[in-house]
Design a protein around this motif. Structure first.
Motif, mmCIF file in Angstrom:
data_model
loop_
_atom_site.group_PDB
_atom_site.id
_atom_site.type_symbol
_atom_site.label_atom_id
_atom_site.label_comp_id
_atom_site.label_asym_id
_atom_site.label_seq_id
_atom_site.Cartn_x
_atom_site.Cartn_y
_atom_site.Cartn_z
ATOM 1 N N UNK A 179 11.746 0.811 -3.680
ATOM 2 C CA UNK A 179 12.103 1.545 -2.459
ATOM 3 C C UNK A 179 13.530 2.086 -2.580
ATOM 4 N N UNK A 180 13.871 3.018 -1.695
ATOM 5 C CA UNK A 180 15.250 3.545 -1.670
ATOM 6 C C UNK A 180 16.080 2.828 -0.622
ATOM 7 N N UNK A 181 15.421 2.043 0.225
ATOM 8 C CA UNK A 181 16.099 1.441 1.371
ATOM 9 C C UNK A 181 15.161 0.390 1.951
ATOM 10 N N UNK A 182 15.731 -0.768 2.330
ATOM 11 C CA UNK A 182 14.941 -1.803 3.013
ATOM 12 C C UNK A 182 15.685 -2.191 4.287
ATOM 13 N N UNK A 210 11.993 -5.281 -4.544
ATOM 14 C CA UNK A 210 11.691 -5.466 -5.967
ATOM 15 C C UNK A 210 10.729 -4.469 -6.574
ATOM 16 N N UNK A 211 10.031 -3.695 -5.728
ATOM 17 C CA UNK A 211 9.276 -2.574 -6.277
ATOM 18 C C UNK A 211 7.910 -2.895 -6.832
ATOM 19 N N UNK A 212 7.421 -4.116 -6.629
ATOM 20 C CA UNK A 212 6.021 -4.365 -7.013
ATOM 21 C C UNK A 212 5.127 -3.821 -5.909
ATOM 22 N N UNK A 213 4.298 -2.857 -6.272
ATOM 23 C CA UNK A 213 3.407 -2.259 -5.285
ATOM 24 C C UNK A 213 1.984 -2.375 -5.812
ATOM 25 N N UNK A 214 1.004 -2.247 -4.931
ATOM 26 C CA UNK A 214 -0.358 -2.291 -5.450
ATOM 27 C C UNK A 214 -1.405 -2.646 -4.428
ATOM 28 N N UNK A 215 -2.630 -2.621 -4.915
ATOM 29 C CA UNK A 215 -3.790 -2.930 -4.079
ATOM 30 C C UNK A 215 -4.694 -3.919 -4.810
ATOM 31 N N UNK A 216 -5.690 -4.405 -4.079
ATOM 32 C CA UNK A 216 -6.605 -5.397 -4.639
ATOM 33 C C UNK A 216 -7.865 -4.729 -5.181
ATOM 34 N N UNK A 226 0.836 -1.206 0.000
ATOM 35 C CA UNK A 226 0.000 0.000 0.000
ATOM 36 C C UNK A 226 0.873 1.259 0.000
ATOM 37 N N UNK A 227 1.840 1.309 0.895
ATOM 38 C CA UNK A 227 2.696 2.496 0.992
ATOM 39 C C UNK A 227 3.489 2.699 -0.294
ATOM 40 N N UNK A 228 3.965 1.606 -0.847
ATOM 41 C CA UNK A 228 4.735 1.707 -2.087
ATOM 42 C C UNK A 228 3.892 2.275 -3.219
#
Lengths: 368, 368
Positions: free
Chosen positions: A163-166, A143-149, A113-115
């Motif tokens: 992301x820039x940092x994990x 990996x940068x997969x972001x999203x919602x349902x 969600x945040x991504x």
């Protein structure tokens, strides 16, 4: 679990969008973990459960006040259009500037969600992941997969946004519920099945101590999975090829989650069933040995994960939900299937009849 | 206007995301204009006004049925969160697959909305622009800036997502309302002011025939502006530098649009005022000659565009809305300002007092 593991840093190599994954114990309370964020405007989102456990130390380390934090209900239902709107309204109300950073503290739901919010707020701002579940640490935070349902399909709305940092704090794993821990183990087993036969053997030998939260072994699992994911993502960020292998079991799993209503099944539980179904179809195609399929299914079962879909789910239910899968190409469904333990392929080379045989087999089992 | 101009093709050079802009008369009814889309699943969104004029020939050329088309209310209010949700629901209901293409037929509102939906549907699908206004043809259809408005700020939610194809049919310009035509002229004047003194002089000499819809001159305007934009976007896709110059006048303009409620002012009308305000501040800084500023303001006025903000707008209103501008960096507002006609710069090198002088000057004029 052991608390004094060394911090290990992996790098996701994506040119100007490269970023570090820091893995270690007690990282989230340490200001040094977040040195890249120093001096930047920050907002943080989390869920109520995670907030109760980790919000105070993270806020102390990041120097955040209450006004910088938005806490949402836990669970898959939070990956919704309404919640994206709520977070966007909140960011605009608090005027986070475009050079600010959105921090996600929580599991896969909060991270996804945040991504996604970070991807579309002011056409994209930086975000940072602090994953607090095994599933998020080994898989969704990287990996940068972001999203919602959407009611019609899982992860149907989203973006690729790295992301820039994990920051993966292994100490958080000791406080997971059993169900959450097992959900993460399903993704761990997936990595071994799709790309690393040695790791699969290692999991067979080390499953019991892992489920008993042995710190060193959990650290090894997080590192191995992140390393594999970092390598695959660096080679194929937008999933035009090899990255699709990470979806082993997921087309079946998404159908189960969409059918059941988000939040009834944990994502990893649905993935566990999907792995078994992928094995079954792979055997029918003559690609995977029956003995190898049985080893995979046995490992899933030993981990205490489900191996059959919900009792009320029919072959038609699967068809309906799989039709909208993001891997459909030229009107044809593609699935991730197994050639052997440690070797998966993306393929549309199966007949509708063979797929139906697999679906019938799994739906019948539960219907009895 | 002349209908037999040759088709001209410009290329936006972005590696694997490069795309052609086809500019010419009567392109939208010609199946050959869309040859890249042949055989792909398509859905189209448009607005009621554009649909009445151009939907039938476009559907014939693309072989679309009624079920493939969603028509929305015209006007800036359609660039909303609710409309994005409506379009996403519609795409999922009609099961557009990930390898499908979303086509935007209309002005900047439809293009920005469709582009944003395409950016987030199934984590990003291809889209095509068929701009039918001067503003969309010279500016918004090219470059991949997509998005919607929020009560707190214009274009606050969006994504960078490039189209795969832009079809600019010059014949559509002859059916624009006067107000829409002039709104586009504001962006045309902007291009000349920020980067091409020769073009500025050409506009001064050719304004009257342009406003009389002279086909050859309009074609030249669309080509020059698209060529300039294509070059700037290719060099700086994500606006880390030079691309910001295209926002000349826009920080003031967005404040006007946010203050007035979306749809009261056309975007270009607000931009026209913003150009005058940017000139004023540039003169106060000693960067732009008073005579050059007067030439710019005179051209805006001759085009029949407004040169002062809404009568009810105060200095504080401007401050409130400008604070959230996407170009704020390190807490400091940056503006696009003029060094001379044809040369703009991004700068934070102005004192709050000088900015207030400009705001007071413009707000006072109308308050009288």
């Amino acid at each position: 679990m052991t608390q004094h593991l060394n911090t290990r840093v992996l790098n996701v190599d994506l040119g100007t969008r490269s970023y570090p994954i820091r893995i270690g114990a007690r990282l989230l309370a340490d200001p040094a973990s977040y040195r890249e964020l120093h001096g930047r405007p920050l907002k943080l989102i989390t869920d109520h459960n995670v907030a109760a456990q980790y919000l105070a130390p993270v806020c102390a380390a990041l120097k955040l006040s209450d006004a910088d934090v938005l806490s949402l209900p836990p669970g898959e239902a939070t990956k919704s259009w309404a919640k994206v709107e709520q977070v966007l309204d909140w960011l605009l109300e608090h005027r986070l500037p475009r050079d600010g950073v959105l921090v996600a503290l929580g599991g896969g739901v909060i991270g996804d969600l945040a991504g996604f919010v970070a991807a579309i707020y002011q056409r994209g701002i930086d975000f940072t992941q602090i994953p607090t579940t095994l599933l998020a640490q080994v898989d969704s935070s990287v990996g940068g997969k972001t999203g919602i349902n959407h009611a019609r399909g899982k992860n149907m709305i989203g973006a690729f946004h790295q992301p820039r940092l994990v920051i993966s704090d292994l100490a958080t794993l000791s406080s997971l519920s059993r169900r959450e821990l097992l959900s993460g183990m399903a993704e761990v087993i997936k990595y071994a099945m799709l790309g690393d036969a040695d790791f699969f053997g290692w999991l067979e030998h080390n499953l019991d101590p892992l489920l008993a939260l042995d710190g060193n072994r959990l650290a090894e699992v997080v590192e191995r999975c992140c390393a594999m994911k970092a390598q695959i993502v660096a080679a194929d960020e937008r999933e035009s090829g090899r990255r699709a292998l990470l979806n082993l079991g997921h087309t079946f799993a998404h159908a189960i989650e969409t059918h059941s209503g988000y939040g009834q099944w944990l994502h990893g539980e649905a993935v566990a069933v999907g792995l078994c179904m992928a094995c079954n179809l792979s055997v029918r195609l003559g690609w995977l040995g029956e003995d190898e399929a049985q080893r995979c299914i046995a490992l899933v079962r030993r981990a205490g994960l489900p191996t059959t879909p919900p009792a009320d789910m029919t072959v038609d239910d699967f068809h309906e939900h799989m039709q909208l899968d993001k891997k459909v190409q030229g009107g044809k469904l593609r699935l991730i299937l197994m050639r052997s333990i440690g070797e998966a392929v993306v393929s549309a080379d199966f007949t509708p009849e063979l797929l139906d045989d697999t679906l019938s087999r799994f739906c019948r089992i539960e219907a009895k």
